[in-house]
Structures are given as structure tokens and as C-alpha cells.
Design a protein around this motif. Sequence first.
Motif, PDB file in Angstrom:
ATOM      1  N   ASN A 387       0.837  -1.213  -0.006  1.00 46.08           N
ATOM      2  CA  ASN A 387       0.108   0.030  -0.022  1.00 46.08           C
ATOM      3  C   ASN A 387       0.767   1.204  -0.001  1.00 46.08           C
ATOM      4  N   THR A 388       0.266   2.360  -0.386  1.00 49.27           N
ATOM      5  CA  THR A 388       1.118   3.633  -0.462  1.00 49.27           C
ATOM      6  C   THR A 388       0.347   4.783  -0.871  1.00 49.27           C
ATOM      7  N   HIS A 389       0.709   5.910  -0.547  1.00 52.42           N
ATOM      8  CA  HIS A 389       0.033   7.195  -0.833  1.00 52.42           C
ATOM      9  C   HIS A 389       0.728   7.932  -2.066  1.00 52.42           C
ATOM     10  N   ASP A 390       1.818   7.135  -2.735  1.00 52.39           N
ATOM     11  CA  ASP A 390       2.445   8.022  -3.869  1.00 52.39           C
ATOM     12  C   ASP A 390       1.701   7.682  -5.057  1.00 52.39           C
ATOM     13  N   THR A 391       1.097   8.839  -5.247  1.00 53.51           N
ATOM     14  CA  THR A 391      -0.147   8.674  -6.706  1.00 53.51           C
ATOM     15  C   THR A 391       0.879   8.892  -7.835  1.00 53.51           C
ATOM     16  N   ASN A 392       1.892   9.126  -7.861  1.00 54.53           N
ATOM     17  CA  ASN A 392       2.786   9.112  -9.060  1.00 54.53           C
ATOM     18  C   ASN A 392       3.005   7.882  -9.933  1.00 54.53           C
ATOM     19  N   LEU A 393       2.864   6.845  -8.994  1.00 59.02           N
ATOM     20  CA  LEU A 393       2.913   5.364  -9.548  1.00 59.02           C
ATOM     21  C   LEU A 393       1.686   5.169 -10.495  1.00 59.02           C
ATOM     22  N   LEU A 394       0.605   6.057 -10.048  1.00 58.32           N
ATOM     23  CA  LEU A 394      -0.692   5.808 -10.886  1.00 58.32           C
ATOM     24  C   LEU A 394      -0.422   6.310 -12.666  1.00 58.32           C
ATOM     25  N   SER A 395       0.328   7.172 -12.508  1.00 58.47           N
ATOM     26  CA  SER A 395       0.390   7.814 -13.927  1.00 58.47           C
ATOM     27  C   SER A 395       1.788   7.352 -14.901  1.00 58.47           C
ATOM     28  N   CYS A 396       2.527   6.418 -14.217  1.00 52.24           N
ATOM     29  CA  CYS A 396       3.761   6.037 -14.796  1.00 52.24           C
ATOM     30  C   CYS A 396       3.759   4.872 -15.779  1.00 52.24           C
ATOM     31  N   GLY A 397       2.599   4.421 -15.752  1.00 56.24           N
ATOM     32  CA  GLY A 397       2.415   3.229 -16.723  1.00 56.24           C
ATOM     33  C   GLY A 397       2.802   1.739 -16.328  1.00 56.24           C
ATOM     34  N   LEU A 398       3.086   1.800 -14.964  1.00 53.67           N
ATOM     35  CA  LEU A 398       3.694   0.561 -14.387  1.00 53.67           C
ATOM     36  C   LEU A 398       2.656  -0.611 -14.404  1.00 53.67           C
ATOM     37  N   PHE A 399       1.321   0.004 -13.998  1.00 56.69           N
ATOM     38  CA  PHE A 399       0.367  -0.955 -13.599  1.00 56.69           C
ATOM     39  C   PHE A 399      -0.804  -1.186 -14.670  1.00 56.69           C
ATOM     40  N   ARG A 400      -1.454  -2.296 -14.606  1.00 52.21           N
ATOM     41  CA  ARG A 400      -2.599  -2.383 -15.230  1.00 52.21           C
ATOM     42  C   ARG A 400      -3.973  -2.136 -14.371  1.00 52.21           C
ATOM     43  N   ARG A 401      -5.017  -2.061 -15.075  1.00 51.22           N
ATOM     44  CA  ARG A 401      -6.137  -1.606 -14.041  1.00 51.22           C
ATOM     45  C   ARG A 401      -6.558  -2.617 -13.160  1.00 51.22           C
ATOM     46  N   ASP A 402      -6.417  -3.995 -13.294  1.00 50.75           N
ATOM     47  CA  ASP A 402      -6.605  -5.080 -12.380  1.00 50.75           C
ATOM     48  C   ASP A 402      -5.488  -5.174 -11.198  1.00 50.75           C
ATOM     49  N   GLN A 403      -4.541  -4.285 -11.074  1.00 50.34           N
ATOM     50  CA  GLN A 403      -3.297  -4.363 -10.281  1.00 50.34           C
ATOM     51  C   GLN A 403      -3.451  -2.996  -9.300  1.00 50.34           C
ATOM     52  N   ILE A 404      -4.571  -2.105  -9.493  1.00 52.76           N
ATOM     53  CA  ILE A 404      -4.746  -0.992  -8.732  1.00 52.76           C
ATOM     54  C   ILE A 404      -5.809  -1.306  -7.972  1.00 52.76           C
ATOM     55  N   TRP A 405      -5.868  -1.191  -6.637  1.00 50.57           N
ATOM     56  CA  TRP A 405      -6.865  -1.484  -5.563  1.00 50.57           C
ATOM     57  C   TRP A 405      -6.913  -0.250  -4.685  1.00 50.57           C
ATOM     58  N   PHE A 406      -8.227  -0.110  -4.278  1.00 53.53           N
ATOM     59  CA  PHE A 406      -8.502   1.093  -3.244  1.00 53.53           C
ATOM     60  C   PHE A 406      -9.423   0.491  -2.176  1.00 53.53           C
ATOM     61  N   VAL A 407      -9.019   1.118  -0.889  1.00 57.60           N
ATOM     62  CA  VAL A 407      -9.596   0.863   0.198  1.00 57.60           C
ATOM     63  C   VAL A 407     -10.528   1.914   0.796  1.00 57.60           C
ATOM     64  N   GLU A 408     -11.597   1.723   1.084  1.00 60.05           N
ATOM     65  CA  GLU A 408     -12.499   2.820   1.551  1.00 60.05           C
ATOM     66  C   GLU A 408     -13.552   2.588   2.482  1.00 60.05           C
ATOM     67  N   LYS A 409     -13.739   3.282   3.652  1.00 61.91           N
ATOM     68  CA  LYS A 409     -14.673   2.894   4.568  1.00 61.91           C
ATOM     69  C   LYS A 409     -16.346   3.350   4.045  1.00 61.91           C
ATOM     70  N   ASN A 410     -17.148   2.539   4.110  1.00 59.64           N
ATOM     71  CA  ASN A 410     -18.513   2.872   3.940  1.00 59.64           C
ATOM     72  C   ASN A 410     -19.086   3.895   5.109  1.00 59.64           C
ATOM     73  N   ARG A 411     -20.385   4.360   4.923  1.00 58.13           N
ATOM     74  CA  ARG A 411     -21.052   4.917   6.013  1.00 58.13           C
ATOM     75  C   ARG A 411     -20.892   4.533   7.390  1.00 58.13           C
ATOM     76  N   TYR A 412     -20.823   3.079   7.253  1.00 55.20           N
ATOM     77  CA  TYR A 412     -21.182   2.477   8.562  1.00 55.20           C
ATOM     78  C   TYR A 412     -19.839   2.082   9.350  1.00 55.20           C
ATOM     79  N   GLY A 413     -18.604   2.757   8.632  1.00 54.17           N
ATOM     80  CA  GLY A 413     -17.289   2.365   9.119  1.00 54.17           C
ATOM     81  C   GLY A 413     -16.520   1.206   9.037  1.00 54.17           C
ATOM     82  N   SER A 414     -17.245   0.210   7.891  1.00 52.75           N
ATOM     83  CA  SER A 414     -16.583  -0.601   7.621  1.00 52.75           C
ATOM     84  C   SER A 414     -15.802  -0.555   6.280  1.00 52.75           C
ATOM     85  N   ALA A 415     -14.607  -1.197   6.018  1.00 48.82           N
ATOM     86  CA  ALA A 415     -13.705  -0.986   4.903  1.00 48.82           C
ATOM     87  C   ALA A 415     -14.215  -1.933   3.675  1.00 48.82           C
TER      88      ALA A 415
END
Length: 458
Positions: A387-415
Motif C-alpha cells: 500500500n502507498t500514498h504515492d500517486t505518481n505510480l498511477l501515472s507512470c504506466g507500471l500497472f494494469r487496471r486490475d493491479q490498482i486497488w482502493f480501500v474505503e470505509k462505507n458510511r457504517y465504518g466498514s472498509a
Amino acid sequence: MLLQFTVKNYKVFGDEVKLNMIASADDTREDDNIITLPKFGLRVLKSAVMYGANASGKSKLVEAMQFMRQFILTSAETQSSRKINTVPFRLNTATEKAPSFFEIVFILEDEIYRYGFEVTTEKVISEWLFHRPKTKEVAIFFRQEQDFDIHKSFKIKDLIDKNRIKPNTLLLSKADAENDELAKKIIRYLTHHLLVLSRTEVEYQIETALKMKNDENFKIKVGNFIKNADIGIEGFTFSHTESTFNHFFKGLTNINIEGAIEQLSNDIKAPQFIKELMTPQGNIIQNFENFLQSEDINIPNVNAIHKKYDENQEQIGVVSFSLQEDESIGTQKYFALAGPILDALNDGDVLVIDELDAKLHPNLVHKIVEIFNSKTSNPNNAQLIFNTHDTNLLSCGLFRRDQIWFVEKNRYGSAQLYSLASFKTDIVRKEDNFEKNYIAGRYGAIPYLGDFDKLFNL
């Protein structure tokens, strides 16, 4: 090779989430980023990156992997009265008393295995192991609390007949302790080839240093790995002066001794001097306490070699700097990562790193990912998950779309965990600027900030 990891009702994960390493139909970067397995008709990803706001659950997914790994490794020696160290999702009445769920799907010796369990703090609720040697999945065992359904190939009937599986002990772990060959093979994979970097950087520096000291070829590889990072280090030497490493270990007397043992002793790849503390088993705590109080722990002090120049900028020699006392924290982290990264690439391991980008320059992180995605530098098909906060990796062409994942909590606090490939193609296109769109909030998993100006107008 990891195919999938699933967790439910553990810490921030109230709902089930799956990290899936099986490639989607995306046809970009096919040669570099994909491992093709014709026998199973699968294409597997070499790397995966996770993004999300602070406190979204990125690190908790890494912790879930480590909990599963650690419980498998230590379960057989657990006392019957000891609690299982699981933590359910506590923001919902339906989950706070329910079991936590863990499952991993992986390939070992040309077979697909699926292993998992459900546990509360009191006991193992269920446990299962399946394998797929060809096309059909076959159950090796299934357990519902203390009821067991065992395939004849799993030769542990004596454990069941004599009621030797405690309610808070995993059957797989106990079978390993009894030298069952299949259990030993599976546990060796889950603890030796699934590397979850969850301990301190100093500990990994020690492991790397000890292996370098005893393996000249490994020392050369680490030296090249560091030298190519343009850190200014030409090589390494070792000394046995009273080092920061010794102070680190002696400082462990100030923390819970059992916690220290779990961190340092229960790891197949731990240094030999740590493993020796576990013999005999009955005296492990006393052995560890004696070890921490010893006058000379004999951990080598690592010295980094730098060139020295005269007033004409001509090299006249070298200078040794202490890694711990003189080098930057970024250099110390890069050195700590060198061992696990080189081991993973050599053995074809799965390497899981929390906050890979912390303390490292973005170009170094880029290069590490590039190494894992490359057929040339990664011929044994090691996998990197981080995991990372380095967003530069998203624009350098290293990853396919299925290699990029996101984690987000819903309104009830569950990730929640989801990949960029899960978006419809009219929302996410291959040619999109993923970094720009992510920062703009099109994919979610970013912090939605309040009006900070009001804080200063009170």
C-alpha cells in the motif's frame, strides 16, 4: 503463488473483502505484468498496489494477512486457556460477537490449494483445506468446531481419535507439529514464502546483515542493490563493537516478553540465533530473558563504505559510516528491504509491504515495482503487494487496471476493497490519467476534507 486472500469481520473489515491476484480481461502490459499458467487456464498478476485515505484500512489488510500467518504458525503450541488474538469489527452488534473469517488460495508444487478458518477469541469455529490437482477441487479436510471430516490422504486420524485437537488450535498446525508431510508443506509455504513485513525495520536490518555476513554471494547482491540506488554507498563491512542493534535487543526487556517472542522467534526466516532460543520449548521465555541480559549479543554492526577525496577531488581512500548512527532513515529502510526483496525474487515468494513509499524517494519505489513486474529481473515469478500514498505510480504506466486497488470505509465504518478494473469501461478507460482522476475523487478512497479555515476564525 498467491491467487486470492479473503478476510471478513476482522478489525475494520466488517464485510467480506477479497484481494484477487487473478488477472482480468484487460489486455495492457500482458507480457511484463502477467504470469501465465496454461495448466489451470489462469493469468496471475505479479504485483498489486493499494490506495486509500488515512485510517481507511490499507494497513489492516496487511495485518489480517499477518494474523492468519502468525496464528497458523503458533496455534499448535497454544495453551488451552489462551485467547485467540483476533479482533472482530466492533461498530456493529451483528459482528462484535461473530467469528472472524480468513481464507487464502495459492499454488504450491503445481496444485491449487484453498485453506481457511473462522475463529472467535475462544475457539476455532470452522476450518477447511481443499486442493485442485487438475480441474476439480477436492476436500482434504473440513472441520466444524470439534467435528472433523478427513480425507483418507490426510493421515492424521490418530489426532482425531484421541481427541488431541484443542478447541483453540488449528488442525493444520497440529498436523504440522505431528510431522504430517502435507501439513508441513503447506505451512512451510504460508510462513516461509508468504513474507509479510510487519516487524520493525531494525529487525530486518539485523536479518539482512547476518545473512550478508554468512553468505558472500548475498552480500554482493545487497551491495549492488544499494549501490544502484545512488545512495553513495560502495559496500559494507561488519564489526562487533557494542552496536545500536545490541541496544535494540536489550531494550526489548521493557516490553511484554511474550510479544517479543512472537515477533522474533516464530518466523522460519528468523536468524539462527533467534531459532536457538526455542530449544527446549519449555524454557523459551527463560532462554529469551537470558539472551536479552547477556553481555554480548554478538549482532554485527553494519558499516557503510563511502569514498573519500582530497582537495583536488581525487579519491584517496574510503570512510566507514555506521548504518544505524550515521546513515539517513531512508537508507536504513532501503537496507532493511534489501534482504526480503532479494529473497523474494530468488525464491519466487509473495512479499507484502505496508507503506512501501514511506522514507523512500518515488523513483526508488518505481524501480522496486518495475523489478517485480519484469520477466528479466523476476524470472521466478515473485509477487509484490503493497500500500502507498504515492500517486505518481498511477501515472507512470507500471500497472494494469486490475493491479490498482482502493480501500474505503462505507458510511457504517466498514472498509471496502475494490480494484480499478471493477469500474465500467465508460467510466475508466485504459488511456485515462489515473493519478489525476484518483486525486479528483473519481474512484473514491480519498479523504473528504472539511473547512479548515473555520478552525482559525474562532
